[in-house]
Design a protein around this motif. Structure first.
Motif, PDB file in Angstrom:
ATOM      1  N   ALA A   1       0.734  -1.340   0.069  1.00  0.00           N
ATOM      2  CA  ALA A   1      -0.018   0.057   0.039  1.00  0.00           C
ATOM      3  C   ALA A   1       0.604   1.338  -0.017  1.00  0.00           C
ATOM      4  O   ALA A   1       0.596   2.228  -0.871  1.00  0.00           O
ATOM      5  CB  ALA A   1      -0.949  -0.032   1.291  1.00  0.00           C
ATOM      6  N   THR A   2       1.916   1.346   0.941  1.00  0.00           N
ATOM      7  CA  THR A   2       2.797   2.583   0.950  1.00  0.00           C
ATOM      8  C   THR A   2       3.383   2.691  -0.355  1.00  0.00           C
ATOM      9  O   THR A   2       3.710   3.693  -0.725  1.00  0.00           O
ATOM     10  CB  THR A   2       3.645   2.294   2.353  1.00  0.00           C
ATOM     11  OG1 THR A   2       3.021   2.026   3.417  1.00  0.00           O
ATOM     12  CG2 THR A   2       4.864   3.696   2.236  1.00  0.00           C
ATOM     13  N   ALA A   3       3.919   1.497  -0.983  1.00  0.00           N
ATOM     14  CA  ALA A   3       4.631   1.476  -2.305  1.00  0.00           C
ATOM     15  C   ALA A   3       3.904   2.110  -3.432  1.00  0.00           C
ATOM     16  O   ALA A   3       4.286   3.014  -4.104  1.00  0.00           O
ATOM     17  CB  ALA A   3       5.311   0.155  -2.876  1.00  0.00           C
ATOM     18  N   CYS A   4       2.660   1.722  -3.186  1.00  0.00           N
ATOM     19  CA  CYS A   4       1.716   2.480  -4.242  1.00  0.00           C
ATOM     20  C   CYS A   4       1.566   4.075  -4.239  1.00  0.00           C
ATOM     21  O   CYS A   4       1.182   4.554  -5.568  1.00  0.00           O
ATOM     22  CB  CYS A   4       0.311   1.555  -4.422  1.00  0.00           C
ATOM     23  SG  CYS A   4       0.298   0.117  -5.102  1.00  0.00           S
ATOM     24  N   VAL A   5       1.683   4.563  -3.137  1.00  0.00           N
ATOM     25  CA  VAL A   5       1.681   6.158  -2.885  1.00  0.00           C
ATOM     26  C   VAL A   5       2.887   6.578  -3.896  1.00  0.00           C
ATOM     27  O   VAL A   5       2.629   7.753  -4.584  1.00  0.00           O
ATOM     28  CB  VAL A   5       1.887   6.288  -1.382  1.00  0.00           C
ATOM     29  CG1 VAL A   5       1.779   7.896  -1.360  1.00  0.00           C
ATOM     30  CG2 VAL A   5       0.767   6.135  -0.664  1.00  0.00           C
ATOM     31  N   ARG A   6       3.956   5.868  -3.788  1.00  0.00           N
ATOM     32  CA  ARG A   6       5.350   6.328  -4.712  1.00  0.00           C
ATOM     33  C   ARG A   6       5.010   5.995  -6.024  1.00  0.00           C
ATOM     34  O   ARG A   6       5.389   6.813  -6.880  1.00  0.00           O
ATOM     35  CB  ARG A   6       6.430   5.745  -3.854  1.00  0.00           C
ATOM     36  CG  ARG A   6       6.817   6.082  -2.444  1.00  0.00           C
ATOM     37  CD  ARG A   6       8.034   5.445  -1.941  1.00  0.00           C
ATOM     38  NE  ARG A   6       9.219   5.634  -2.497  1.00  0.00           N
ATOM     39  CZ  ARG A   6      10.130   4.928  -2.327  1.00  0.00           C
ATOM     40  NH1 ARG A   6      10.371   4.022  -1.433  1.00  0.00           N
ATOM     41  NH2 ARG A   6      11.364   4.923  -3.080  1.00  0.00           N
ATOM     42  N   LEU A   7       4.829   4.815  -6.358  1.00  0.00           N
ATOM     43  CA  LEU A   7       4.443   4.331  -7.583  1.00  0.00           C
ATOM     44  C   LEU A   7       3.535   5.001  -8.660  1.00  0.00           C
ATOM     45  O   LEU A   7       3.919   5.448  -9.719  1.00  0.00           O
ATOM     46  CB  LEU A   7       4.197   2.865  -7.442  1.00  0.00           C
ATOM     47  CG  LEU A   7       5.234   1.831  -7.028  1.00  0.00           C
ATOM     48  CD1 LEU A   7       4.573   0.416  -6.930  1.00  0.00           C
ATOM     49  CD2 LEU A   7       6.371   1.870  -8.262  1.00  0.00           C
ATOM     50  N   LEU A   8       2.252   5.270  -7.791  1.00  0.00           N
ATOM     51  CA  LEU A   8       1.333   6.034  -8.785  1.00  0.00           C
ATOM     52  C   LEU A   8       0.791   7.165  -8.476  1.00  0.00           C
ATOM     53  O   LEU A   8       0.053   7.966  -8.986  1.00  0.00           O
ATOM     54  CB  LEU A   8      -0.036   4.964  -8.706  1.00  0.00           C
ATOM     55  CG  LEU A   8      -0.005   3.550  -9.410  1.00  0.00           C
ATOM     56  CD1 LEU A   8      -1.063   2.758  -8.685  1.00  0.00           C
ATOM     57  CD2 LEU A   8       0.128   3.678 -10.612  1.00  0.00           C
ATOM     58  N   GLY A   9       1.337   7.754  -7.372  1.00  0.00           N
ATOM     59  CA  GLY A   9       1.007   9.153  -6.662  1.00  0.00           C
ATOM     60  C   GLY A   9      -0.287   9.133  -6.256  1.00  0.00           C
ATOM     61  O   GLY A   9      -0.984   9.925  -6.147  1.00  0.00           O
ATOM     62  N   LEU A  10      -0.710   7.788  -5.508  1.00  0.00           N
ATOM     63  CA  LEU A  10      -2.265   7.854  -5.050  1.00  0.00           C
ATOM     64  C   LEU A  10      -1.970   8.744  -3.912  1.00  0.00           C
ATOM     65  O   LEU A  10      -1.206   8.951  -3.106  1.00  0.00           O
ATOM     66  CB  LEU A  10      -2.468   6.512  -4.602  1.00  0.00           C
ATOM     67  CG  LEU A  10      -2.465   5.330  -5.730  1.00  0.00           C
ATOM     68  CD1 LEU A  10      -2.997   4.010  -5.179  1.00  0.00           C
ATOM     69  CD2 LEU A  10      -3.421   5.772  -6.666  1.00  0.00           C
ATOM     70  N   ASP A  11      -3.394   9.134  -3.713  1.00  0.00           N
ATOM     71  CA  ASP A  11      -3.805  10.026  -2.496  1.00  0.00           C
ATOM     72  C   ASP A  11      -3.500   9.276  -1.184  1.00  0.00           C
ATOM     73  O   ASP A  11      -4.009   8.264  -0.999  1.00  0.00           O
ATOM     74  CB  ASP A  11      -5.216  10.621  -2.590  1.00  0.00           C
ATOM     75  CG  ASP A  11      -5.537  11.327  -1.347  1.00  0.00           C
ATOM     76  OD1 ASP A  11      -4.689  11.689  -0.284  1.00  0.00           O
ATOM     77  OD2 ASP A  11      -6.628  11.908  -1.402  1.00  0.00           O
ATOM     78  N   PRO A  12      -2.428   9.661  -0.296  1.00  0.00           N
ATOM     79  CA  PRO A  12      -2.287   8.924   0.718  1.00  0.00           C
ATOM     80  C   PRO A  12      -3.311   8.753   1.826  1.00  0.00           C
ATOM     81  O   PRO A  12      -3.323   7.939   2.480  1.00  0.00           O
ATOM     82  CB  PRO A  12      -1.003   9.677   1.564  1.00  0.00           C
ATOM     83  CG  PRO A  12      -1.114  11.233   1.027  1.00  0.00           C
ATOM     84  CD  PRO A  12      -1.584  10.738  -0.242  1.00  0.00           C
TER      85      PRO A  12
END
Length: 218
Positions: free
Chosen positions: A152-163
């Motif tokens: 989940a944390t990685a996807c914030v960096r990978l996709l720029g998802l809203d934390p």
């Protein structure tokens, strides 16, 4: 609540997990994760397969009568991908180094001497939990949580998802996390370790290792 549980669950504990995406990077490139909903589906699947297996192994390793050598062999048999076996041992080695500094214990020293390349991560996690005074149920909860929090944390960096959205995804998974951890601890107590797997994670791990450019180690 035992403070050691919070410390081990904290992503800032120097065990190396921040460098790994738990298969999320390959899933993003494959188009399987692209927003909060697809992330939730990925995490749910991961939790109920490899997360369940890791949680049961960690719970078994946290028991006072644990046989870490046998459990490490069990973990190896449940990790068909060579890339994931290497990752698990690397993470186990890093966790063991931090754990021996934080909670010196003969069980950690024995695990280190028995597996100089590193034990599998769930075995290291369960042994660390025991050294820190935690229960097998605590170890199962830690492993279940790690199985979803890292990706989940990685996807914030990978996709720029809203934390905030990612935090909401994890919050909605809380009942499943509790159920998986409880089931894993019960299975470990019975001596019937699950072998749930996610073959696509194995395939993605082998593909990911061949990439020349990547953000995460796995």
């Amino acid at each position: 609540m035992h403070a050691a549980l919070l410390l081990l669950a904290d992503g800032r504990f120097p065990a190396g997990g921040h460098a790994h995406s738990g298969g999320a990077e390959a899933a993003v490139r494959a188009g399987r994760i692209h927003d909060a909903d697809t992330l939730a589906a990925f995490l749910t699947g991961r939790l109920h397969t490899t997360g369940l297996t890791a949680a049961a192994l960690a719970a078994a390793a946290a028991a006072e009568d644990a046989d870490p050598a046998a459990l490490d062999a069990d973990a190896d048999a449940r990790t068909p991908s060579p890339a994931l076996r290497d990752t698990s041992r690397r993470l186990g080695r890093q966790l063991l180094r931090a754990a021996r500094a934080a909670w010196p214990h003969p069980a950690l020293d024995l695990l280190h001497s028995t597996h100089p390349r590193g034990p599998h991560h769930p075995v290291a996690l369960g042994t660390t939990a025991r050294a820190a005074g935690l229960t097998p149920a605590d170890a199962a909860a830690l492993a279940a949580y790690e199985s979803v929090n890292g990706p989940a944390t990685a996807c914030v960096r990978l996709l720029g998802l809203d934390p905030y959205q990612v935090a909401a995804v994890l919050a909605r998974l809380a009942p499943d996390l509790d159920a998986v951890a409880a089931g894993a601890a019960a299975a470990a107590a019975r001596g019937t370790l699950p072998a749930a797997s996610a073959p696509l994670l194995d395939v993605h791990a082998e593909q990911h290792r061949s990439w020349k450019v990547r953000l995460f180690a796995s």
